[in-house]
Design an enzyme around this catalytic site. Structure first.
Site, PDB file in Angstrom:
ATOM      1  CD  GLU A   1      -4.214  -8.142   2.352  1.00  0.00           C
ATOM      2  OE1 GLU A   1      -5.609  -7.513   2.860  1.00  0.00           O
ATOM      3  OE2 GLU A   1      -3.167  -7.794   2.010  1.00  0.00           O
TER       4      GLU A   1
ATOM      5  CD  GLU B   1      -2.753  -1.291   2.500  1.00  0.00           C
ATOM      6  OE1 GLU B   1      -2.862  -0.559   3.905  1.00  0.00           O
ATOM      7  OE2 GLU B   1      -3.654  -2.209   2.373  1.00  0.00           O
TER       8      GLU B   1
HETATM    9  O1  G3I Z   1      -7.357  -8.681  19.160  1.00  0.00           O
HETATM   10  C1  G3I Z   1      -7.369  -7.642  20.051  1.00  0.00           C
HETATM   11  C2  G3I Z   1      -8.776  -7.356  20.932  1.00  0.00           C
HETATM   12  O2  G3I Z   1      -7.827  -8.059  21.971  1.00  0.00           O
HETATM   13  C3  G3I Z   1      -7.931  -5.732  21.911  1.00  0.00           C
HETATM   14  O3  G3I Z   1      -8.294  -5.410  22.176  1.00  0.00           O
HETATM   15  C4  G3I Z   1      -7.523  -4.332  20.242  1.00  0.00           C
HETATM   16  C5  G3I Z   1      -7.226  -3.055  21.050  1.00  0.00           C
HETATM   17  O4  G3I Z   1      -7.046  -2.604  19.591  1.00  0.00           O
HETATM   18  O5  G3I Z   1      -6.959  -5.026  18.962  1.00  0.00           O
HETATM   19  C6  G3I Z   1      -7.277  -6.936  18.791  1.00  0.00           C
HETATM   20  O6  G3I Z   1      -6.412  -6.890  18.258  1.00  0.00           O
HETATM   21  C7  G3I Z   1      -6.854  -6.320  15.978  1.00  0.00           C
HETATM   22  C8  G3I Z   1      -6.374  -7.223  15.828  1.00  0.00           C
HETATM   23  O7  G3I Z   1      -6.601  -6.694  14.289  1.00  0.00           O
HETATM   24  C9  G3I Z   1      -7.341  -8.404  15.787  1.00  0.00           C
HETATM   25  O8  G3I Z   1      -7.379  -9.348  15.162  1.00  0.00           O
HETATM   26  C10 G3I Z   1      -5.101  -4.897  15.921  1.00  0.00           C
HETATM   27  O9  G3I Z   1      -6.087  -4.068  17.147  1.00  0.00           O
HETATM   28  C11 G3I Z   1      -5.529  -4.582  14.679  1.00  0.00           C
HETATM   29  O10 G3I Z   1      -4.807  -3.478  14.126  1.00  0.00           O
HETATM   30  C12 G3I Z   1      -5.900  -5.929  13.947  1.00  0.00           C
HETATM   31  O11 G3I Z   1      -6.050  -5.544  12.680  1.00  0.00           O
HETATM   32  C13 G3I Z   1      -5.572  -5.723  11.926  1.00  0.00           C
HETATM   33  C14 G3I Z   1      -5.005  -5.050  10.358  1.00  0.00           C
HETATM   34  O12 G3I Z   1      -5.027  -5.018   8.877  1.00  0.00           O
HETATM   35  C15 G3I Z   1      -4.384  -3.685  10.999  1.00  0.00           C
HETATM   36  O13 G3I Z   1      -4.272  -2.538   9.915  1.00  0.00           O
HETATM   37  C16 G3I Z   1      -5.939  -7.072  11.069  1.00  0.00           C
HETATM   38  O14 G3I Z   1      -6.368  -8.182  11.533  1.00  0.00           O
HETATM   39  C17 G3I Z   1      -5.478  -6.984   9.594  1.00  0.00           C
HETATM   40  O15 G3I Z   1      -6.866  -8.753   9.284  1.00  0.00           O
HETATM   41  C18 G3I Z   1      -5.360  -5.984   8.811  1.00  0.00           C
HETATM   42  O16 G3I Z   1      -4.869  -6.809   7.816  1.00  0.00           O
HETATM   43  C19 G3I Z   1      -4.731  -5.688   6.656  1.00  0.00           C
HETATM   44  C20 G3I Z   1      -3.189  -5.993   6.248  1.00  0.00           C
HETATM   45  O17 G3I Z   1      -2.594  -6.541   6.425  1.00  0.00           O
HETATM   46  C21 G3I Z   1      -3.357  -5.264   4.786  1.00  0.00           C
HETATM   47  N1  G3I Z   1      -4.411  -4.792   3.757  1.00  0.00           N
HETATM   48  C22 G3I Z   1      -5.976  -4.535   4.895  1.00  0.00           C
HETATM   49  C23 G3I Z   1      -6.160  -5.237   5.263  1.00  0.00           C
HETATM   50  C24 G3I Z   1      -7.364  -5.313   5.748  1.00  0.00           C
HETATM   51  O18 G3I Z   1      -7.120  -3.847   6.702  1.00  0.00           O
END
Ligand code: G3I
Length: 366
Positions: free
Chosen positions: A291, A180
């Site tokens: 994705e 990105e």
């Molecule tokens: O699980 C914890 C939770 O216990 C906690 O209370 C909370 C506090 O913020 O965080 C939770 O974890 C989150 C996690 O996803 C859960 O799987 C993280 O904060 C959060 O940052 C994370 O987001 C990820 C995201 O990228 C970050 O930008 C997503 O899982 C993930 O699927 C997503 O994937 C991205 C690719 O890497 C790039 N392309 C876009 C795609 C979607 O955004």
């Protein structure tokens, strides 16, 4: 005796004739370029068996990072994950997760994914070496001149990439090297200039550095530029311009483009998907769908199977250009879409109890 011999001889002649006819038909159909009809889906074939003639079929998984472990999410989880022929680390290999400070590493979740997959001869996609999100701020410095900021960030990027490629070697066959980095806007720079990497360098050459460091670290693994909205003609054109002006294809630094494919029930159209595949393939590089998921509310759920059927028909028709199709998750119990959109989403092939949905049948019965 004589009659028997004659009968046997005639039988042999007939059998040989049949074999020759079969061989000729097979050869002729290949010569005509007509692909033999894929075998009908045998009862109980897995996703990877069904898609072996087309491309790797994969899923994003978590190895325990952020408190979620796909493999332990359900009694049926490992059997479901084993249906895939490629796994992507959803978060476990992101710099901010695996390398949160200069001298600390959290390898456990990524190691689990790689070990589980390689023990079952399932491929692994590494995601992502350089991204503007989920990256430790320690990799950058506010102090000094632009050259000093660039030198600081460049040294940290190089050390990070070399450490990741050294640890996982060829067990991670494909890497999202840069994620990105292209602007969503049709005005101004083609690059995401608010990226800390762009800010540190003062330009977009961090992208070329990332690919060059990865290629030098392991020439055997495949290197991808990964981004969303690649079906948007404007963003796709900016991406191709980046690949061209950084000489990534000319200098053999890139192997393919990852089209993230976070799509909707009613868009993009199949022609928009086809155009994106054609434009990237025309560069002479691989295309991966990296994705795939489909925003799907409970009201839209009855439409999901037909949408997956439509999308996978296009993808199978382009299997000569596409080496891998990855869903961004395994089951509906865990999807980023719910938090991102603020309503419960049902985007994937298995439901929250890891039972196959109509969408799974739409993708496996064709
Ligand atoms: O699980 C914890 C939770 O216990 C906690 O209370 C909370 C506090 O913020 O965080 C939770 O974890 C989150 C996690 O996803 C859960 O799987 C993280 O904060 C959060 O940052 C994370 O987001 C990820 C995201 O990228 C970050 O930008 C997503 O899982 C993930 O699927 C997503 O994937 C991205 C690719 O890497 C790039 N392309 C876009 C795609 C979607 O955004």
């Amino acid at each position: 005796m004589k009659t028997k011999t004659l009968y046997f001889t005639r039988f042999k002649i007939a059998a040989y004739a049949a074999l020759i006819a079969l061989a000729l038909t097979g050869t002729l159909s290949c010569q005509r370029g007509v692909e033999p009809e894929p075998e009908p889906t045998a009862e109980g074939e897995t996703l990877s068996e069904i898609y072996a003639p087309y491309f790797r079929i994969g899923a994003a998984v978590a190895g325990g990072e952020y408190g979620y472990d796909t493999f332990r999410a359900n009694d049926n989880a490992e059997a479901v994950i084993a249906e895939f022929s490629s796994l992507t680390a959803e978060n476990a290999m992101k710099a901010g997760v695996i390398h949160p400070t200069a001298n600390s590493w959290n390898y456990a979740a990524a190691d689990k994914i790689v070990s589980w997959a390689t023990a079952r001869d399932i491929g692994v996609r590494g995601h992502a070496l350089v991204w503007h999100q989920q990256t430790g701020t320690w990799m950058f410095t506010d102090g000094g001149t632009q050259e000093e900021k660039k030198a600081f960030a460049r040294a940290n990027m190089k050390a990070h990439i070399e450490a990741m490629l050294a640890r996982y070697g060829s067990r991670v066959e494909w890497w999202d090297v840069v994620n990105e980095a292209i602007s969503d806007s049709s005005t101004g720079s083609i690059y995401r200039t608010d990226s800390p990497w762009y800010q540190a360098y003062g330009d977009a050459t961090f992208i070329r550095d990332a690919f060059a460091f990865a290629r030098a670290a392991n020439p055997d693994v495949k290197l991808y530029y990964n981004d969303y909205s690649m079906v948007s003609a404007g963003k796709r054109a900016r991406t191709i311009q980046m690949i061209d002006e950084l000489d990534l294809v000319r200098d053999g630094l890139i192997d393919g483009v990852g089209m993230q494919s976070h799509w909707q029930i009613d868009s993009p159209s199949t022609s928009e998907i086809q155009s994106a595949i054609d434009d990237f393939s025309a560069l002479g590089i691989d295309v991966q769908i990296t994705e795939l998921d489909i925003v799907c509310s409970s009201a839209e759920l009855p439409l999901l199977a037909a949408r997956y059927a439509e999308i996978f028909r296009v993808l199978r028709d382009n299997s000569d250009k596409i080496s891998s199709v990855t869903l961004w998750g395994v089951a509906d119990d865990h999807t980023w879409l719910t938090d991102f959109h603020g309503f419960t989403n049902y985007p994937l092939l298995w439901d929250a109890n890891f039972e196959p949905k109509d969408a799974y049948r739409a993708v496996t019965e064709f």
